[in-house]
Design an enzyme around this catalytic site. Structure first.
Site: not given
Length: 617
Positions: A331, A334, A367, A398-399
């Site tokens: 993404d 990010e 992400d 998902e980070r």
């Protein structure tokens, strides 16, 4: 007393024609060509035509037209180029204020309409201007052969002729089916242009030939579009039959010549028979063989559980082993912006240092994720290679840094993100939790609360949680996952499925080492994951319930399973005999994998929220 002058009778003064008929004709041709291709510059040409019609003086060249409104450098250059070509054809002294004999007469165009202005006849006493039957019939819009609109109409029509067709197509599958029917790419614009063949879809919708509904978008033909597409299909089939007949006749002549030569050399027998069998293959047989048969080197590596699915799908909906590559999608949030810009740049550098094949794009949920992207060969004459099909693997990440986790819990984003990840259509969501060292001691929530939230994410919500120390470990985990997935999907045939279809996946494929090979396209996945898209009453009701403290996504899902809308819940409350029964209405609803009861406390809270008149105390 002098006699009054007699009243003169006769025709009204005719409207003068445009003193610059060549420029008007060229602009009209440019406008019509832009309209056929669905380009927005069509409106600019129309404005220039209106300005030229109002100008009463002849122009010597296109540079003088700059004084007119809507005449910029681009239009003037196009007119000058055509003017030089005109002088080369008709001589340097040719008049540009009179059309050549071979050209059609120039007409004035009404500024309020795109059709030529109608001339009024004085002998009709103005009645022809008021009546509706004096004008010419509007020409029917027919897209040019092998154009984007032509291909879209034909692809939808041919899809509707298949038995069991659903009557509509999603964007990606429509582009896939229409691409062989079009000379222009549906995804990559030509050099020097920002428009693709897909841009003509807006023209089809405007002409009431195509309908766009739902989200993700579904495209279907109107009655007018169906009739036009049927005519186009009939004409296309007629040309194909003519071409096949000519080709077959030419092949027959070549075969006879070859046979005569072989007789002279003494060749005969099996070679002649084999040659005859090959040459007798008609064009329709070749198309059928290309659609059904699979090359031997690809067929031998088809995974056994997916052979049945592949047989029911066309090659346009399959990615065979060796025809695709595994790509990590990151993404763009990010990689740029935000308070941790240095860490985000460090993540990109680490991925590049590890040799990971990744692409930065906008993801509407998550992400990081992986796609299987079709390998495409560059096309001669085009700057970029055409974009291949992309199918999303069942893994999404998902980070979360600890400080970001704390903020998302406080403002409610944490629960919403988990809810959207569960509904995104991918079956293996992962939470990548990144420690932030000494900064964790300055957070708004105690460490025990954050640890409990992480544990609940794994145990209660069913997410896989991976904990790392810093951004370098995050990049290392993404690198290892990319290489693992490349090996896992190396010899597998991937089949495209629609997100809306049920029963494409079975439970026995949800095991390590035997992943699902029935995947949704990236375009359909990303469109379906839009955050602020139109929601159903059921979805809004679920989001309302999740605002109650202690009411998780599993609990909200269990409630809307019994009562899909607020109206159904309020009706159930009205049927209760007393208030105590109303408070305990939801207490026996079971939720989650353990099938626990919702409980009287939460049931009473929901009752008070929806049935209390006046402010809550």
């Amino acid at each position: 007393m002098p006699a009054p002058e007699p009243v003169r009778l006769g025709r009204k003064r005719p409207v003068p024609s445009c003193p610059n008929p060549l420029f008007l004709q060229w602009l009209t041709e440019l406008r019509d060509d832009a309209k056929e291709k669905g380009l927005k510059i069509y409106y600019t040409y129309q404005k220039a035509i209106n300005s030229l019609n109002k100008y009463p003086l002849p122009l010597k060249n296109a540079k003088e037209a700059k004084i007119l409104q809507n005449f910029g450098d681009g239009i003037c250059k196009l007119l000058d180029d055509r003017l030089q070509k005109y002088y080369r054809q008709h001589g340097p002294n040719a008049s540009i204020h009179i059309l050549p004999e071979t050209a059609p007469p120039a007409v004035r165009f009404d500024s309020n309409n795109l059709a030529p202005a109608k001339k009024k006849n004085a002998s009709s006493n103005g009645e022809s201007g008021r009546g509706g039957g004096g004008g010419k019939k509007k020409r029917e819009y027919v897209p040019q052969r092998r154009s984007g609109g032509y291909a879209v109409l034909l692809a939808l029509y041919q899809h509707c002729q298949v038995e069991g067709s659903k009557g509509y197509m999603f964007k990606l599958e429509l582009q896939t089916e229409a691409q062989p029917l079009c000379d222009k790419s549906f995804t990559v614009p030509d050099l020097g242009s920002k428009y693709t063949a897909w841009s003509s879809v807006s023209t089809l919708i405007q002409k009431n030939l195509l309908i766009k509904t739902h989200n993700p978008a579904r495209y279907s033909l109107t009655d007018e579009g169906m009739a036009l597409a049927e005519r186009l299909d009939s004409a296309e089939r007629g040309e194909e039959q003519t071409g096949a007949h000519v080709q077959k006749r030419a092949e027959k002549e070549r075969k006879e010549e070859r046979r005569e030569g072989e007789k002279e050399k003494g060749w005969c027998g099996d070679a002649e028979q084999a040659d005859e069998e090959v040459l007798d293959l008609t064009q329709s047989d070749e198309d059928e063989a290309e659609r059904v048969l699979i090359p031997a080197e690809k067929a031998c590596v088809l995974p056994e559980p997916r052979v049945q699915d592949v047989q029911t799908k066309s090659p346009a909906q399959c990615l065979f082993p060796g025809s695709y590559e595994i790509l990590l999608c990151v993404d763009f949030i990010e990689t740029t912006g935000g308070g941790n810009h240095h860490c985000k740049q460090e993540l990109v550098k680490e991925l590049q240092r590890n040799g990971v094949n990744f692409d930065v794009r906008k993801l509407n949920v998550g992400d990081f994720l992986w796609v299987a992207r079709e390998k495409m060969e560059p096309v001669p004459g085009q700057l970029r290679a055409p974009c291949g099909r992309e199918l999303v693997l069942d893994y999404i990440i998902e980070r979360k840094r600890i400080d970001d986790l704390c903020g998302s819990i406080i403002d409610g984003r944490f629960r919403e993100q988990k809810f959207r990840l569960k509904r995104c259509g991918l079956r293996r969501p992962v939470y990548l939790v990144e420690e932030c060292g000494a900064a964790a001691s300055h957070l708004s929530l105690p460490e025990s609360t954050l640890q409990q939230a992480i544990i609940n994410t794994q145990v209660v919500d069913g997410f896989f949680v991976k904990r790392v120390q810093d951004v370098r470990e995050s990049a290392a985990y993404l690198t290892v996952m990319t290489r693992y997935l490349s090996k896992l999907y190396k010899n597998r045939t991937l089949v495209m499925r629609s997100r809306e279809l049920e029963g494409d996946l079975s439970e026995d494929q949800d095991i390590v080492g035997n992943p699902s090979c029935s995947l949704i396209s990236f375009a359909e996945f990303n469109e379906g994951a839009v955050k602020n898209k139109c929601q159903t009453v059921r979805e809004v009701f679920a989001r309302q319930l999740m605002q109650i403290s202690g009411l998780s996504g599993d609990k909200a899902a269990a409630i809307i399973q019994e009562y899909p809308t607020p109206h159904s819940l309020l009706s159930a409350y009205d049927k209760c005999s007393n208030e105590l029964e109303q408070e305990k209405l939801l207490s026996s609803i079971r939720y989650g994998k353990l099938k626990r009861n919702l409980g009287p406390a939460l049931s009473r809270t929901v009752y008070q929220l929806y049935c209390t008149k006046g402010p809550l105390t």
